[in-house]
Design a protein around this motif. Sequence first.
Motif, short mmCIF file in Angstrom:
data_model
loop_
_atom_site.label_atom_id
_atom_site.label_comp_id
_atom_site.label_asym_id
_atom_site.label_seq_id
_atom_site.Cartn_x
_atom_site.Cartn_y
_atom_site.Cartn_z
N ASP A 1 15.14 -2.53 -20.20
CA ASP A 1 16.15 -1.64 -20.79
C ASP A 1 16.75 -0.70 -19.77
N HIS A 2 15.91 -0.17 -18.88
CA HIS A 2 16.42 0.78 -17.88
C HIS A 2 15.39 0.91 -16.76
N ARG A 3 15.89 1.11 -15.55
CA ARG A 3 15.01 1.27 -14.39
C ARG A 3 14.33 2.63 -14.37
N ASP A 4 14.97 3.62 -15.00
CA ASP A 4 14.45 4.99 -15.04
C ASP A 4 13.61 5.17 -16.29
N ARG A 5 12.32 5.42 -16.12
CA ARG A 5 11.43 5.57 -17.27
C ARG A 5 11.88 6.67 -18.23
N TRP B 1 -4.92 9.03 -12.29
CA TRP B 1 -4.91 10.49 -12.24
C TRP B 1 -6.11 11.05 -13.00
N SER B 2 -6.80 11.99 -12.39
CA SER B 2 -7.93 12.64 -13.02
C SER B 2 -7.45 13.64 -14.07
N ARG B 3 -8.38 14.12 -14.87
CA ARG B 3 -8.07 15.17 -15.84
C ARG B 3 -7.45 16.39 -15.17
N ASP B 4 -8.07 16.83 -14.07
CA ASP B 4 -7.57 18.03 -13.40
C ASP B 4 -6.18 17.82 -12.84
N GLU B 5 -5.90 16.63 -12.32
CA GLU B 5 -4.56 16.35 -11.80
C GLU B 5 -3.53 16.31 -12.92
N LEU B 6 -3.88 15.67 -14.03
CA LEU B 6 -2.95 15.60 -15.16
C LEU B 6 -2.68 16.97 -15.77
N GLU B 7 -3.70 17.82 -15.77
CA GLU B 7 -3.56 19.13 -16.38
C GLU B 7 -2.47 19.96 -15.69
N HIS C 1 0.81 -1.22 0.00
CA HIS C 1 0.00 0.00 0.00
C HIS C 1 0.85 1.27 0.00
N ASN C 2 2.07 1.18 0.50
CA ASN C 2 2.92 2.37 0.54
C ASN C 2 4.05 2.32 -0.50
N ILE C 3 3.88 1.50 -1.52
CA ILE C 3 4.83 1.41 -2.62
C ILE C 3 4.23 2.09 -3.84
N GLU C 4 4.95 3.06 -4.41
CA GLU C 4 4.46 3.73 -5.60
C GLU C 4 4.57 2.79 -6.80
N ILE C 5 3.45 2.61 -7.50
CA ILE C 5 3.41 1.65 -8.59
C ILE C 5 3.05 2.30 -9.92
N ALA C 6 1.98 3.07 -9.98
CA ALA C 6 1.52 3.64 -11.25
C ALA C 6 2.59 4.55 -11.86
N GLY C 7 2.94 4.27 -13.10
CA GLY C 7 3.93 5.07 -13.80
C GLY C 7 5.36 4.65 -13.56
N MET C 8 5.58 3.77 -12.58
CA MET C 8 6.93 3.29 -12.29
C MET C 8 7.30 2.13 -13.20
N THR C 9 8.58 1.84 -13.32
CA THR C 9 9.01 0.64 -14.03
C THR C 9 8.94 -0.55 -13.08
N ASP C 10 8.71 -1.74 -13.65
CA ASP C 10 8.67 -2.94 -12.82
C ASP C 10 9.96 -3.12 -12.03
N ASP D 1 -0.97 7.76 -19.17
CA ASP D 1 -2.01 8.19 -18.22
C ASP D 1 -1.47 8.76 -16.92
N THR D 2 -0.16 8.93 -16.80
CA THR D 2 0.40 9.39 -15.54
C THR D 2 1.34 10.58 -15.76
N PRO D 3 1.62 11.32 -14.70
CA PRO D 3 2.63 12.38 -14.80
C PRO D 3 3.99 11.86 -15.23
N ARG D 4 4.29 10.62 -14.92
CA ARG D 4 5.58 10.05 -15.32
C ARG D 4 5.66 9.87 -16.84
N ASP D 5 4.54 9.59 -17.48
CA ASP D 5 4.54 9.52 -18.94
C ASP D 5 4.82 10.89 -19.54
N ILE D 6 4.22 11.91 -18.94
CA ILE D 6 4.44 13.28 -19.40
C ILE D 6 5.91 13.66 -19.23
#
Length: 254
Positions: free
Chosen positions: A169-173, A225-231, A67-76, A202-207
């Motif tokens: 390929d790399h740990r850093d997206r 992430w919602s539209r407002d959060e992504l914006e 629950h306290n591990i960041e997953i969305a947008g991270m590399t495996d 769909d995430t700030p990390r993609d941006i």
Amino acid sequence: MLKREWRSIARPLKSSKRCLDSLDMTKTKGRLLLFDIDGTLIHSGGAGVEALKSAFKERFGIDDDLHNIEIAGMTDSGIVVSILNKHKIPATNENVSAFLDSYVHCLSLELPRRKGKLLPGVLKLLERLKSRPHLVLALLTGNVSRGARLKLEHYGVWHFFEFGAFADDHRDRNQLGRFARARAKEKHGREFSASEIDIIGDTPRDIACGRALGARTVAVATGRWSRDELEKYQPGFLIDDLSDAETIVDTLGW
């Protein structure tokens, strides 16, 4: 402002002759489209997280709800290192590889158990894009390559993509863009400039990944992430989902 399903937060591409000329050149020279997977193309119904939990238990004998591990947008590979660090387990290449091997096995078991889905409009959009010879469809994802294939084969869309850049390929997206460009050059015999590349996610990390490459960014509000959060992260374009294929293709010049 276009239809309800689409809103650009940049100047509309159709607003000037210069932009229209640019789109004409894009269709002549070609364009590289790099898609994220989770939250952009599919929802796996939690298969990935459950596979991580099961793999950690299997390899290291530890229960963790993550629950306290960041997953969305991270590399495996980055997620695995975070889990190992949390439990003070050395993040050696051997431990990371063993964890990922177990994860891929557990993922193959979890995918059929979960009520996941292709996200709205994905199949229709991919079919339309694949029919356009000036476009190159590929992946840029935090998944390891084996996990990406398992997920997209399960949902029937793996065959749309020529190649990808993955967590292998790399740990850093933010470093994955250069791998995607290199593979595009290998397959197509020419360099794709940053201005000829779109990163869709769909995430700030993609941006952030798109910015690191200098590419155009298309954020899709179908993940956590919602539209407002992504914006707030100022992507080049921001859309609710991929369901309006005609408007997406016309607006982005695909």
